[in-house]
Design an enzyme around this catalytic site. Sequence first.
Site, short mmCIF file in Angstrom:
data_model
loop_
_atom_site.label_atom_id
_atom_site.label_comp_id
_atom_site.label_asym_id
_atom_site.label_seq_id
_atom_site.Cartn_x
_atom_site.Cartn_y
_atom_site.Cartn_z
CG ASN A 200 -1.95 0.99 1.34
OD1 ASN A 200 -2.58 1.11 2.38
ND2 ASN A 200 -2.20 1.76 0.30
CD GLN B 25 -4.52 5.21 0.71
OE1 GLN B 25 -3.50 4.52 0.79
NE2 GLN B 25 -5.70 4.68 0.38
CG ASN C 234 -8.47 7.68 -0.26
OD1 ASN C 234 -7.54 7.13 0.32
ND2 ASN C 234 -9.73 7.42 0.03
CB CYS D 188 -4.48 5.65 5.95
SG CYS D 188 -3.44 4.62 4.90
N GLY D 189 -4.48 2.85 8.17
CA GLY D 189 -3.67 2.07 9.09
C GLY D 189 -2.26 1.79 8.60
CG ASN D 190 -1.27 -0.89 5.38
OD1 ASN D 190 -0.96 -1.64 6.29
ND2 ASN D 190 -1.98 -1.28 4.34
CG HIS E 174 -13.33 -1.05 6.81
ND1 HIS E 174 -12.43 -1.31 5.80
CD2 HIS E 174 -12.79 -0.08 7.58
CE1 HIS E 174 -11.37 -0.52 5.96
NE2 HIS E 174 -11.57 0.23 7.02
CD GLU F 288 -7.35 1.27 0.92
OE1 GLU F 288 -7.54 2.36 1.51
OE2 GLU F 288 -6.24 0.72 0.84
NE ARG F 289 -13.98 6.38 2.65
CZ ARG F 289 -14.14 6.99 3.82
NH1 ARG F 289 -15.33 7.44 4.18
NH2 ARG F 289 -13.13 7.11 4.66
CB CYS G 269 -6.72 -1.95 3.15
SG CYS G 269 -7.79 -0.76 4.00
CB THR H 162 -8.54 0.84 8.40
OG1 THR H 162 -8.68 1.12 7.01
CG2 THR H 162 -7.76 1.96 9.09
N GLY H 163 -8.59 -2.01 6.82
CA GLY H 163 -9.36 -3.14 6.29
C GLY H 163 -8.97 -4.45 6.95
#
Length: 287
Positions: free
Chosen positions: A13, A46, A66, A75-77, A172, A221-222, A230, A232-233
Amino acid sequence: MKLNFTKMHGAGNDFIVIDAISQQIDFTPAQWQRLADRRFGIGADQILVVEKARLPGCDFRYRIYNNDGGEVEQCGNGARAFVKFVSEKGLSAKSSISVETMAGVIAPRLELDGSITVDMGAPVLEPALVPFTADGLDGVQQGDDTIWPLDLALPGQDATVLVSVVSMGNPHAVQVVGDVDAENLEASGPLIEHHPRFPRRVNAGYMQVIDRHHVKLRVYERGAGETLACGTGACAAAVAGILRGLLDSPVHISARGGELSIAWQGPGQPVLMTGPAVTVFEGQIEV
């Protein structure tokens, strides 16, 4: 102006990371979109912006755009890339920092083995707060979760998919599939992302359970389309699987771009995400 940037990725990502503490940044959505364009700009899923904190007790403020130019909550990553960036740039000497985001405060931590753990906070499970409009729908109880039907007008057919709805600071919709590699995300992903029951759109997760501690995951992803990973995914998928009674913590997530580990002890408890962050190159671009 000339903009200094760093290209990074977390499990594939990929991000443009910008120090907005030492540089004056005031871009339009169209400018963010052009920077993220893989043909006419730098290219990224992102753009991550490092700013001075506004909240007491926080070390930094973290903003995320985004590649469609829209700002998003989390965005977790990117959070893992964020803490590595501020460490490598000498912006902080701490191994653990407190970071203000649009969705709340998170706490990324550099581990001794070079991996990064992020306390992503507790997941939001109340549909209206995700947000998800459940009015008029009959949910299906599975374990401690309620699975919701979504009607999709796929090319040549009408289909109904069953999803768990979870917010990890961003929304999600997670579905369990038999073979994640066989899923046509280009067809169903946009329909889920823009489904009218998600007023802020949604990230569409496709999870294949391998065993009680291992899943394969793809995410549409949105505002970005399918990404190689992802964060958070991955958190949302682990939460959904544990609630459904399919998984036990910790959960190993195999994404197309790499591996993540998610630990969660149940409702009200924080989700801990551990994984890599890699610096690819430094650069400067005229904008």
